[in-house]
Design a protein around this motif. Sequence first.
Motif, PDB file in Angstrom:
ATOM      1  N   UNK A   1      -1.798  19.964  10.987  1.00 24.49           N
ATOM      2  CA  UNK A   1      -2.138  18.831  10.824  1.00 24.49           C
ATOM      3  C   UNK A   1      -1.542  18.255   9.755  1.00 24.49           C
ATOM      4  N   UNK A   2      -2.061  16.437   9.763  1.00 21.07           N
ATOM      5  CA  UNK A   2      -1.544  16.163   8.436  1.00 21.07           C
ATOM      6  C   UNK A   2      -1.949  14.557   7.767  1.00 21.07           C
ATOM      7  N   UNK A   3      -2.126  14.408   7.212  1.00 18.44           N
ATOM      8  CA  UNK A   3      -3.415  13.821   5.946  1.00 18.44           C
ATOM      9  C   UNK A   3      -2.999  12.632   5.167  1.00 18.44           C
ATOM     10  N   UNK A   4      -2.751  11.799   5.286  1.00 21.19           N
ATOM     11  CA  UNK A   4      -2.213  10.733   4.692  1.00 21.19           C
ATOM     12  C   UNK A   4      -4.024  10.145   3.599  1.00 21.19           C
ATOM     13  N   UNK A   5      -3.302   9.639   2.910  1.00 19.88           N
ATOM     14  CA  UNK A   5      -3.481   9.577   1.810  1.00 19.88           C
ATOM     15  C   UNK A   5      -3.575   8.442   0.734  1.00 19.88           C
ATOM     16  N   UNK A   6      -4.644   7.150   1.021  1.00 21.35           N
ATOM     17  CA  UNK A   6      -3.882   5.689  -0.084  1.00 21.35           C
ATOM     18  C   UNK A   6      -3.859   5.976  -1.194  1.00 21.35           C
ATOM     19  N   UNK A   7      -2.927   5.311  -1.949  1.00 17.15           N
ATOM     20  CA  UNK A   7      -3.429   5.339  -3.729  1.00 17.15           C
ATOM     21  C   UNK A   7      -3.584   4.073  -3.863  1.00 17.15           C
TER      22      UNK A   7
ATOM     23  N   UNK B   1       0.270  -1.205   0.372  1.00 13.26           N
ATOM     24  CA  UNK B   1      -0.028   0.034  -0.143  1.00 13.26           C
ATOM     25  C   UNK B   1       0.747   0.799   0.348  1.00 13.26           C
ATOM     26  N   UNK B   2       0.553   2.144  -1.192  1.00 15.52           N
ATOM     27  CA  UNK B   2       1.157   3.235  -0.701  1.00 15.52           C
ATOM     28  C   UNK B   2       0.664   4.850  -0.407  1.00 15.52           C
ATOM     29  N   UNK B   3       1.228   5.680   0.326  1.00 14.48           N
ATOM     30  CA  UNK B   3       0.105   6.565   1.014  1.00 14.48           C
ATOM     31  C   UNK B   3       1.060   8.272   0.377  1.00 14.48           C
ATOM     32  N   UNK B   4       0.709   9.164   0.642  1.00 16.24           N
ATOM     33  CA  UNK B   4       0.744  10.186   0.350  1.00 16.24           C
ATOM     34  C   UNK B   4       0.382  11.243   1.838  1.00 16.24           C
ATOM     35  N   UNK B   5       1.476  12.327   2.296  1.00 17.44           N
ATOM     36  CA  UNK B   5       1.564  12.733   3.425  1.00 17.44           C
ATOM     37  C   UNK B   5       1.760  14.004   3.133  1.00 17.44           C
ATOM     38  N   UNK B   6       0.245  14.235   3.555  1.00 20.26           N
ATOM     39  CA  UNK B   6       0.412  15.850   2.910  1.00 20.26           C
ATOM     40  C   UNK B   6      -0.407  16.425   4.539  1.00 20.26           C
ATOM     41  N   UNK B   7       1.084  17.989   4.616  1.00 21.76           N
ATOM     42  CA  UNK B   7       1.068  18.541   6.089  1.00 21.76           C
ATOM     43  C   UNK B   7       0.316  20.189   5.446  1.00 21.76           C
ATOM     44  N   UNK B   8      -0.508  20.318   6.356  1.00 20.07           N
ATOM     45  CA  UNK B   8      -1.340  21.190   5.843  1.00 20.07           C
ATOM     46  C   UNK B   8      -0.724  23.011   6.223  1.00 20.07           C
ATOM     47  N   UNK B   9      -0.838  24.042   4.923  1.00 19.36           N
ATOM     48  CA  UNK B   9       0.405  25.267   4.510  1.00 19.36           C
ATOM     49  C   UNK B   9       1.589  24.796   4.387  1.00 19.36           C
ATOM     50  N   UNK B  10       1.756  23.798   3.470  1.00 20.75           N
ATOM     51  CA  UNK B  10       3.044  22.982   3.069  1.00 20.75           C
ATOM     52  C   UNK B  10       2.478  22.734   0.769  1.00 20.75           C
ATOM     53  N   UNK B  11       3.312  22.846   0.307  1.00 18.09           N
ATOM     54  CA  UNK B  11       2.775  21.908  -1.169  1.00 18.09           C
ATOM     55  C   UNK B  11       3.648  20.605  -1.413  1.00 18.09           C
TER      56      UNK B  11
END
Length: 577
Positions: free
Chosen positions: A554-560, A454-464
């Motif tokens: 906050x951190x958001x993790x989305x599964x690819x 399973x691959x994930x994308x980790x996104x942090x609020x306020x960061x590109x």
Amino acid sequence: MQHLLFCVVFHQALLQARSALTTRLGNTEEQNEQNLDLLEQSINDTYDGIGDELNENEQLMEPVLENSSELEQLIKKANALSGKDDDPKLLCLIKHISEMYKNQKKKGSVYRPVIFCKYIATAHYLAEQLEKEFSTSAVSFVTGEYTSDQRQDIVAELAKNNNPILVATDCLSEGINLQEGFNAVIHYDLAWNPTRHEQREGRVDRFGQQCSKVWCSMLYGSDNPVDGFIFNVILRKARTIKDSLGILVPVPEDDASVRVAIVKAALMKERSSGADYQGALFTDEELGIVAKEVEAKWNKLLEKEKANRTVFAQRAMHPEDVAPEWEKTKKALGDSKDVERFFTETSKRLNIGLEPQEEGSYILNITTLPVELRKQIAPIVKTTKSGLLKISFEYPPKQGYTFLQRSNPVVTNFASYLLEGALSPNTKSPAARCGAYLSDKVSGELITIYLLRIRYQIKTTGSRKILMAEESVVLGIQGRSNPKVIADDDVEKLLNGKPTGNLSSEKISEEVKNSIEYYSSNKNVFNEIAKARAEQLAQDHTSVRKATNIDQKSVKVEACLPCDLIGVYVLLPDEEL
């Protein structure tokens, strides 16, 4: 010849220094600068760097000298200073090694020293003199004149002797591990950079060292101006920084400028018998802009490190806040028992010679390994003449045994060999991406174990920025008509179970095919599991960031999606027989 070369180069530097000093008052500013440039070039020409292999134009070449009777007399005097009778520093080293050998007879231990010096010619000279003095010891030297492979071969060959003495420049302070063949470090030449001493000692005093204590000593000349600057100023200032800050801040990585500034200070500054070196690093204006810039860079690094430690301070972090994530990480990585189980099971499947000794210890016969695996492992391990390798999964290992942890090259090569075989359709590997068998751990409906990536994308609020991560997940599904997801711990118990019977090829193909079809038709089930894991990872990530006070974003993790299917294994109840 090597010692003559050292004398020529060193005394050429002295002559240039003398010229710069004696003509300093009478020359113009431009002429004085030219003299200092010559001195700087001579200082740098005799130095052996870290890890770099010398090019042809960097080799110490015998200088072209004018036909000068004065110079010839000076060279003769320099040559006369060699040997323990006329070289007090060499005599001190010989006495020190002799004392080590006396202590080893009393304590029953064996001292195997590495002697670090700064100059190539010094290494040649020391090796030659020590070989004469210690006839029962094996003496060798390593410098930047050799390639990386040649250095490693010299060290490995010398380590086979019972009483080795290795002389090395700082080309060995990084890159080559010395802990298996040596257990003592002698700093013959002090290094101007305090971290260099740690690097030297770190090649010997490191993971895998069999001795409980490593003997580290430093030779210091009380009447040596260069040693005085290094020991009383640089090393003491570095120690003061470490005491106040808690870590060692290295001297700026400008080797040439610091080295030249120190020698200029020693040669150009008039010294009285009671000269005091306890003050600032460089105080005299005659040391020039270079020296001041070095100290300014060092102070700048110090302030930067102070700021970094304030930002990343962990004093407010409580262990209980990150304990759950820590336990999850440990479980994912596995422990020594997991590594031992993998290694022993793999050995059985490969039908290689692995003889158990005491608990956690084995003798591996390298000659029984498959050819491809043997080619990978043989060059990186130390075996007996018969190809036997003593290994241990318990730390610390017994004398003569090699400790195998999960990242050891032997273990990783075993894993790579199995993985490549399982992924290749043209090989008969003991590991497979799919299979079916009877198990006493299963009752009622069959269970399919899916190996997913399973691959994930980790996104942090306020960061590109988007970080990518991935994990391997073992997932159990009981039944097909009304499937039930099995918890992680129960899946592990299933995998630890042993097959109780084989199935026919037709039955295996049928069951694997049905499980793959189930996966293809019910990807929504696996996608929901991946999304749930992504949400849990986001929570874990956020809790660790809060516990370490990095920030409150906050951190958001989305599964690819969809997941990648790596393996399928069908376990049937043994009543199927």
